[in-house]
Design an enzyme around this catalytic site. Structure first.
Site, mmCIF file in Angstrom:
data_model
loop_
_atom_site.group_PDB
_atom_site.id
_atom_site.type_symbol
_atom_site.label_atom_id
_atom_site.label_comp_id
_atom_site.label_asym_id
_atom_site.label_seq_id
_atom_site.Cartn_x
_atom_site.Cartn_y
_atom_site.Cartn_z
ATOM 1 N N ASP A 17 0.891 -0.953 -0.112
ATOM 2 C CA ASP A 17 -0.239 0.131 0.255
ATOM 3 C C ASP A 17 1.194 1.226 -0.273
ATOM 4 O O ASP A 17 0.297 1.874 -0.538
ATOM 5 C CB ASP A 17 -1.361 0.222 1.847
ATOM 6 N N ASP A 60 6.768 3.696 3.029
ATOM 7 C CA ASP A 60 7.354 4.549 3.975
ATOM 8 C C ASP A 60 8.345 4.657 4.875
ATOM 9 O O ASP A 60 9.718 5.283 4.509
ATOM 10 C CB ASP A 60 6.309 3.876 5.719
ATOM 11 N N ARG A 68 -9.970 1.181 5.894
ATOM 12 C CA ARG A 68 -9.792 0.897 4.672
ATOM 13 C C ARG A 68 -10.644 0.568 3.858
ATOM 14 O O ARG A 68 -9.899 0.796 1.822
ATOM 15 C CB ARG A 68 -9.179 -0.495 4.798
HETATM 16 P P1 IMP Z 1 7.403 1.335 6.573
HETATM 17 O O1 IMP Z 1 7.526 1.780 7.030
HETATM 18 O O2 IMP Z 1 7.835 1.698 4.549
HETATM 19 O O3 IMP Z 1 7.987 -0.283 7.032
HETATM 20 O O4 IMP Z 1 5.477 0.751 6.102
HETATM 21 C C1 IMP Z 1 5.229 -0.018 7.692
HETATM 22 C C2 IMP Z 1 3.561 0.084 6.921
HETATM 23 O O5 IMP Z 1 2.927 0.795 7.957
HETATM 24 C C3 IMP Z 1 2.737 0.415 5.311
HETATM 25 O O6 IMP Z 1 2.665 -1.266 4.916
HETATM 26 C C4 IMP Z 1 2.322 0.742 5.912
HETATM 27 O O7 IMP Z 1 0.684 -0.578 6.541
HETATM 28 C C5 IMP Z 1 1.866 1.234 6.558
HETATM 29 N N1 IMP Z 1 1.722 2.963 6.585
HETATM 30 C C6 IMP Z 1 2.598 4.417 6.520
HETATM 31 N N2 IMP Z 1 2.342 4.892 6.426
HETATM 32 C C7 IMP Z 1 1.029 4.995 6.411
HETATM 33 C C8 IMP Z 1 0.311 5.482 6.382
HETATM 34 O O8 IMP Z 1 0.287 6.813 6.236
HETATM 35 N N3 IMP Z 1 -1.515 5.918 6.403
HETATM 36 C C9 IMP Z 1 -1.458 4.142 6.672
HETATM 37 N N4 IMP Z 1 -0.487 3.402 6.981
HETATM 38 C C10 IMP Z 1 0.323 3.926 7.258
HETATM 39 MG MG MG Z 2 0.056 -1.927 5.205
#
Ligand code: IMP
Ligand code: MG
Length: 175
Positions: free
Chosen positions: A100, A103, A165
């Site tokens: 999705d 981040d 969602r």
């Molecule tokens: P990561 O920090 O790149 O490992 O992302 C981990 C997870 O954080 C993603 O797969 C999303 O499920 C969640 N996430 C990060 N940013 C957002 C946001 O702005 N809204 C909702 N979920 C988020």
């Molecule tokens: Mg996720």
């Protein structure tokens, strides 16, 4: 229910997903002659994007899902645990991991490493959204619909503590 300010409307999402599907179709047309293409969705956030994306890809594909946990509320803990692995073997296949949002990059980095360790032929990343300002691990999306600023967004699969969602657009929660 909190107020949601629309950031990316439904029609724009549809057009962007179609474009990524076309791009993947063009780039894998030849590659799939020597190895199958497998799309792996990261549960739960990716499943709505994935369901639209796979229908925009005009090639034979296999599909599976993986689940990782690292995120509590709106803060990333920094530790990624794969809680559900793929059921189908990835060995010798071209893999596209569908997520999705990219981040901090920790989730996709952990999943990409795991897929390469399971002897896949290639691994690429399709992220619906990308927040480059938040990156903690060096990793990029090969396919991405939209780069966004550092706002917490919901909808089109993305949740805030499991809510929102199902929204057909991407929005910012105004608490
Ligand atoms: P990561 O920090 O790149 O490992 O992302 C981990 C997870 O954080 C993603 O797969 C999303 O499920 C969640 N996430 C990060 N940013 C957002 C946001 O702005 N809204 C909702 N979920 C988020
Ligand atoms: Mg996720």
């Amino acid at each position: 229910m909190a107020n949601i300010r629309v950031m990316i409307p439904e029609e724009e999402i549809k057009a962007m997903v179609k474009k990524i599907g076309q791009q993947i179709t063009d780039e894998y047309k030849e590659l799939i002659k020597d190895a199958p293409l497998m799309i792996i969705g990261v549960l739960k956030g990716a499943y709505i994007f994935m369901s639209d994306l796979v229908r925009a890809i005009d090639l034979p594909i296999q599909m599976d899902f993986i689940q990782a946990s690292s995120y509590i509320g709106t803060e990333s803990s920094g530790f990624v645990n794969i809680t559900k692995n793929v059921d189908i073997s990835v060995e010798g296949k071209h893999i596209i991991i569908v997520e999705d949002i990219l981040d901090t990059g920790r989730t996709l980095n952990a999943i990409k490493t795991a897929m390469l360790a399971q002897n896949s032929k290639s691994v690429k990343i399709a992220a619906f959204l990308d927040k480059p300002a938040r990156r903690k691990v060096k990793i990029d999306a090969d396919y991405c619909c939209c780069q966004i600023p550092d706002n917490f967004v919901v909808g089109y699969g993305l949740d805030y503590d499991e809510d929102y969602r199902q929204l057909p657009y991407v929005g910012i929660v105004e608490l």
